[in-house]
Design a protein around this motif. Structure first.
Motif, PDB file in Angstrom:
ATOM      1  N   GLY A  87      27.654  51.137  38.202  1.00 16.64           N
ATOM      2  CA  GLY A  87      28.062  52.389  38.839  1.00 16.64           C
ATOM      3  C   GLY A  87      28.869  52.162  40.107  1.00 16.64           C
ATOM      4  O   GLY A  87      29.798  52.913  40.406  1.00 16.64           O
ATOM      5  N   VAL A  88      28.529  51.125  40.870  1.00 13.68           N
ATOM      6  CA  VAL A  88      29.307  50.782  42.062  1.00 13.68           C
ATOM      7  C   VAL A  88      30.707  50.341  41.651  1.00 13.68           C
ATOM      8  O   VAL A  88      31.705  50.731  42.262  1.00 13.68           O
ATOM      9  CB  VAL A  88      28.593  49.681  42.888  1.00 13.68           C
ATOM     10  N   ILE A 114      16.089  56.209  43.668  1.00 18.28           N
ATOM     11  CA  ILE A 114      16.962  56.271  42.497  1.00 18.28           C
ATOM     12  C   ILE A 114      16.380  55.408  41.371  1.00 18.28           C
ATOM     13  O   ILE A 114      16.332  54.183  41.483  1.00 18.28           O
ATOM     14  CB  ILE A 114      18.393  55.828  42.862  1.00 18.28           C
ATOM     15  N   ARG A 161      31.008  55.464  40.709  1.00 16.22           N
ATOM     16  CA  ARG A 161      30.006  56.527  40.628  1.00 16.22           C
ATOM     17  C   ARG A 161      29.048  56.482  41.822  1.00 16.22           C
ATOM     18  O   ARG A 161      28.600  57.515  42.305  1.00 16.22           O
ATOM     19  CB  ARG A 161      29.222  56.400  39.324  1.00 16.22           C
ATOM     20  N   TYR A 162      28.732  55.273  42.297  1.00 16.81           N
ATOM     21  CA  TYR A 162      27.841  55.081  43.434  1.00 16.81           C
ATOM     22  C   TYR A 162      28.630  54.545  44.615  1.00 16.81           C
ATOM     23  O   TYR A 162      29.704  53.967  44.440  1.00 16.81           O
ATOM     24  CB  TYR A 162      26.705  54.117  43.061  1.00 16.81           C
ATOM     25  N   TRP A 211      23.008  50.014  38.452  1.00 15.69           N
ATOM     26  CA  TRP A 211      23.499  50.320  39.795  1.00 15.69           C
ATOM     27  C   TRP A 211      24.836  49.624  40.066  1.00 15.69           C
ATOM     28  O   TRP A 211      25.791  50.229  40.519  1.00 15.69           O
ATOM     29  CB  TRP A 211      22.467  49.932  40.838  1.00 15.69           C
ATOM     30  N   LYS A 258      25.214  57.934  52.949  1.00 21.72           N
ATOM     31  CA  LYS A 258      25.861  58.089  51.642  1.00 21.72           C
ATOM     32  C   LYS A 258      24.846  58.038  50.502  1.00 21.72           C
ATOM     33  O   LYS A 258      24.958  58.778  49.527  1.00 21.72           O
ATOM     34  CB  LYS A 258      26.917  57.010  51.448  1.00 21.72           C
ATOM     35  N   ILE A 259      23.854  57.171  50.618  1.00 23.64           N
ATOM     36  CA  ILE A 259      22.819  57.074  49.582  1.00 23.64           C
ATOM     37  C   ILE A 259      21.967  58.340  49.566  1.00 23.64           C
ATOM     38  O   ILE A 259      21.632  58.872  48.508  1.00 23.64           O
ATOM     39  CB  ILE A 259      21.942  55.826  49.791  1.00 23.64           C
ATOM     40  N   TRP A 319      24.033  49.201  52.029  1.00 22.44           N
ATOM     41  CA  TRP A 319      24.750  50.446  51.833  1.00 22.44           C
ATOM     42  C   TRP A 319      24.480  51.371  52.999  1.00 22.44           C
ATOM     43  O   TRP A 319      23.433  51.269  53.659  1.00 22.44           O
ATOM     44  CB  TRP A 319      24.305  51.124  50.533  1.00 22.44           C
ATOM     45  N   LEU A 375      23.852  60.954  47.868  1.00 25.99           N
ATOM     46  CA  LEU A 375      23.867  60.689  46.429  1.00 25.99           C
ATOM     47  C   LEU A 375      22.592  61.175  45.761  1.00 25.99           C
ATOM     48  O   LEU A 375      22.642  61.872  44.751  1.00 25.99           O
ATOM     49  CB  LEU A 375      24.056  59.188  46.166  1.00 25.99           C
TER      50      LEU A 375
END
Length: 103
Positions: A69-70, A59, A74-75, A66, A92-93, A88, A96
């Motif tokens: 966004g968390v 990313i 969004r993340y 980042w 999930k990553i 993380w 994404l």
């Protein structure tokens, strides 16, 4: 400071042998724009931030973007393992950046 052949003269009484620094590339970046596959990124388990963000991760955004966004959702949310250890969920990553790749 003066350089004489292989010796670096720091002062009249102090000299050290000059050894040039070698720069080696130990990994290949796997960013979204690089066209490489995501085989280096794990399918399951936990990953740290340096594995997520470019140049090592898939990313290509900054740390501050980042975390913003968390915070906004969004993340994916972080998992705290200790007072200074954050990670993380790799699944999930991966989901994404597959979603980001499709856009």
């Amino acid at each position: 400071m003066a350089y004489f052949g292989q010796w670096l003269l720091l002062s009249p009484l102090h000299r050290v042998q000059y050894q040039p620094r070698r720069r080696t590339l130990t990994h290949q970046p796997t960013g979204l724009g690089s066209g490489q596959s995501t085989k280096a990124f794990p399918n399951s388990g936990l990953v740290r931030l340096r594995q997520i963000l470019a140049p090592d991760g898939p990313i290509p955004i900054s740390k501050s973007s980042w975390w913003a966004g968390v915070k906004t959702g969004r993340y994916p949310p972080a998992i705290k393992l200790g007072p200074r250890t954050t990670c993380w969920d790799a699944a999930k990553i991966r989901a994404l950046f597959e979603e980001l790749r499709r856009q």
